[in-house]
Design a protein around this motif. Structure first.
Motif, mmCIF file in Angstrom:
data_model
loop_
_atom_site.group_PDB
_atom_site.id
_atom_site.type_symbol
_atom_site.label_atom_id
_atom_site.label_comp_id
_atom_site.label_asym_id
_atom_site.label_seq_id
_atom_site.Cartn_x
_atom_site.Cartn_y
_atom_site.Cartn_z
ATOM 1 N N PRO A 19 0.807 -1.233 0.000
ATOM 2 C CA PRO A 19 0.000 0.000 0.000
ATOM 3 C C PRO A 19 0.839 1.282 0.000
ATOM 4 C CG PRO A 19 -0.931 -1.566 1.539
ATOM 5 C CD PRO A 19 0.392 -2.121 1.098
ATOM 6 N N LEU A 20 2.020 1.228 0.588
ATOM 7 C CA LEU A 20 2.888 2.408 0.590
ATOM 8 C C LEU A 20 3.360 2.738 -0.824
ATOM 9 C CD1 LEU A 20 4.405 4.605 2.107
ATOM 10 C CD2 LEU A 20 6.254 2.964 2.467
ATOM 11 N N GLY A 21 3.715 1.724 -1.586
ATOM 12 C CA GLY A 21 4.122 1.963 -2.970
ATOM 13 C C GLY A 21 3.009 2.560 -3.805
ATOM 14 N N VAL A 22 1.791 2.064 -3.603
ATOM 15 C CA VAL A 22 0.640 2.601 -4.337
ATOM 16 C C VAL A 22 0.347 4.027 -3.882
ATOM 17 C CG1 VAL A 22 -1.827 2.312 -4.789
ATOM 18 C CG2 VAL A 22 -0.335 0.325 -4.744
ATOM 19 N N PHE A 23 0.439 4.274 -2.581
ATOM 20 C CA PHE A 23 0.196 5.621 -2.063
ATOM 21 C C PHE A 23 1.194 6.618 -2.634
ATOM 22 C CE2 PHE A 23 1.166 8.921 1.077
ATOM 23 C CZ PHE A 23 -0.077 9.535 1.154
ATOM 24 N N GLY A 27 -1.338 8.528 -4.604
ATOM 25 C CA GLY A 27 -1.951 9.311 -3.544
ATOM 26 C C GLY A 27 -3.034 8.500 -2.848
ATOM 27 N N CYS A 28 -3.727 9.159 -1.947
ATOM 28 C CA CYS A 28 -4.761 8.479 -1.167
ATOM 29 C C CYS A 28 -6.056 8.452 -1.979
ATOM 30 C CB CYS A 28 -4.962 9.202 0.163
ATOM 31 S SG CYS A 28 -6.008 8.305 1.282
ATOM 32 N N GLY A 29 -6.406 7.276 -2.451
ATOM 33 C CA GLY A 29 -7.599 7.145 -3.275
ATOM 34 C C GLY A 29 -8.055 5.706 -3.340
ATOM 35 N N ALA A 30 -8.814 5.408 -4.361
ATOM 36 C CA ALA A 30 -9.391 4.075 -4.509
ATOM 37 C C ALA A 30 -8.318 3.013 -4.707
ATOM 38 C CB ALA A 30 -10.363 4.056 -5.679
ATOM 39 N N ASP A 31 -7.230 3.364 -5.386
ATOM 40 C CA ASP A 31 -6.172 2.379 -5.621
ATOM 41 C C ASP A 31 -5.544 1.899 -4.315
ATOM 42 O OD1 ASP A 31 -6.363 2.292 -8.415
ATOM 43 O OD2 ASP A 31 -5.138 4.099 -8.611
ATOM 44 N N VAL A 32 -5.400 2.795 -3.363
ATOM 45 C CA VAL A 32 -4.826 2.410 -2.068
ATOM 46 C C VAL A 32 -5.792 1.492 -1.319
ATOM 47 C CG1 VAL A 32 -4.011 3.254 0.159
ATOM 48 C CG2 VAL A 32 -3.425 4.490 -1.911
ATOM 49 N N ILE A 33 -7.073 1.809 -1.365
ATOM 50 C CA ILE A 33 -8.080 0.975 -0.692
ATOM 51 C C ILE A 33 -8.107 -0.420 -1.313
ATOM 52 C CG2 ILE A 33 -10.534 0.741 -0.137
ATOM 53 C CD1 ILE A 33 -9.158 3.062 1.299
ATOM 54 N N ILE A 34 -8.085 -0.477 -2.631
ATOM 55 C CA ILE A 34 -8.070 -1.771 -3.322
ATOM 56 C C ILE A 34 -6.832 -2.557 -2.929
ATOM 57 C CG2 ILE A 34 -7.839 -2.857 -5.593
ATOM 58 C CD1 ILE A 34 -9.594 -0.545 -6.670
ATOM 59 N N ASN A 35 -5.699 -1.881 -2.861
ATOM 60 C CA ASN A 35 -4.461 -2.569 -2.516
ATOM 61 C C ASN A 35 -4.484 -3.076 -1.078
ATOM 62 O OD1 ASN A 35 -1.381 -2.561 -1.646
ATOM 63 N ND2 ASN A 35 -1.573 -2.933 -3.849
ATOM 64 N N ILE A 36 -5.035 -2.307 -0.169
ATOM 65 C CA ILE A 36 -5.137 -2.762 1.222
ATOM 66 C C ILE A 36 -6.019 -4.005 1.304
ATOM 67 C CG2 ILE A 36 -6.061 -2.157 3.492
ATOM 68 C CD1 ILE A 36 -5.081 0.723 2.920
ATOM 69 N N LEU A 51 2.743 -3.348 -8.066
ATOM 70 C CA LEU A 51 3.678 -3.274 -9.191
ATOM 71 C C LEU A 51 2.963 -2.850 -10.469
ATOM 72 C CD1 LEU A 51 5.899 -6.406 -8.516
ATOM 73 C CD2 LEU A 51 6.482 -4.000 -8.149
ATOM 74 N N TYR A 52 1.753 -3.337 -10.657
ATOM 75 C CA TYR A 52 0.968 -2.936 -11.825
ATOM 76 C C TYR A 52 0.715 -1.429 -11.818
ATOM 77 C CZ TYR A 52 -3.062 -2.298 -14.856
ATOM 78 O OH TYR A 52 -3.919 -1.831 -15.808
ATOM 79 N N ILE A 53 0.306 -0.902 -10.685
ATOM 80 C CA ILE A 53 0.022 0.536 -10.578
ATOM 81 C C ILE A 53 1.291 1.352 -10.810
ATOM 82 C CG2 ILE A 53 -0.657 2.369 -8.967
ATOM 83 C CD1 ILE A 53 -3.016 0.786 -10.009
ATOM 84 N N ILE A 54 2.390 0.939 -10.206
ATOM 85 C CA ILE A 54 3.636 1.705 -10.332
ATOM 86 C C ILE A 54 4.153 1.668 -11.766
ATOM 87 C CG2 ILE A 54 6.062 1.762 -9.644
ATOM 88 C CD1 ILE A 54 5.073 0.811 -6.858
ATOM 89 N N LEU A 55 4.111 0.518 -12.390
ATOM 90 C CA LEU A 55 4.657 0.410 -13.744
ATOM 91 C C LEU A 55 3.716 0.983 -14.801
ATOM 92 C CD1 LEU A 55 6.275 -3.114 -13.493
ATOM 93 C CD2 LEU A 55 7.390 -0.881 -13.328
ATOM 94 N N LYS A 56 2.427 1.061 -14.492
ATOM 95 C CA LYS A 56 1.472 1.608 -15.458
ATOM 96 C C LYS A 56 1.526 3.132 -15.498
ATOM 97 C CE LYS A 56 -3.385 1.762 -16.654
ATOM 98 N NZ LYS A 56 -4.743 1.481 -16.221
ATOM 99 N N TYR A 57 1.652 3.777 -14.347
ATOM 100 C CA TYR A 57 1.598 5.241 -14.282
ATOM 101 C C TYR A 57 2.962 5.849 -14.157
ATOM 102 C CZ TYR A 57 -3.360 4.535 -13.642
ATOM 103 O OH TYR A 57 -4.660 4.164 -13.804
#
Length: 57
Positions: A19-23, A27-36, A51-57
């Protein structure tokens, strides 16, 4: 798409605490909630999502 220096640190954070990597990436949003939630279901799905979120954006 090349990885920058900050992306490398985000990937390391995503492996240690997904969750820290996604945050850091989105930032704090739906992606962080999904990851948690994925981390609660299993650590590996959380890492894959991070990893998907970090490499995609």
């Amino acid at each position: 798409m090349a990885l920058t220096g900050s992306d490398i640190f985000k990937v390391i954070f995503a492996i240690i605490l997904p969750p820290l990597g996604v945050f850091l990436e989105r930032g704090c949003g739906a992606d962080v909630i999904i990851n948690i939630l994925l981390c609660c279901l299993g650590y590996v799905p959380g890492i894959i999502h991070a990893l998907y979120i970090i490499l995609k954006y």
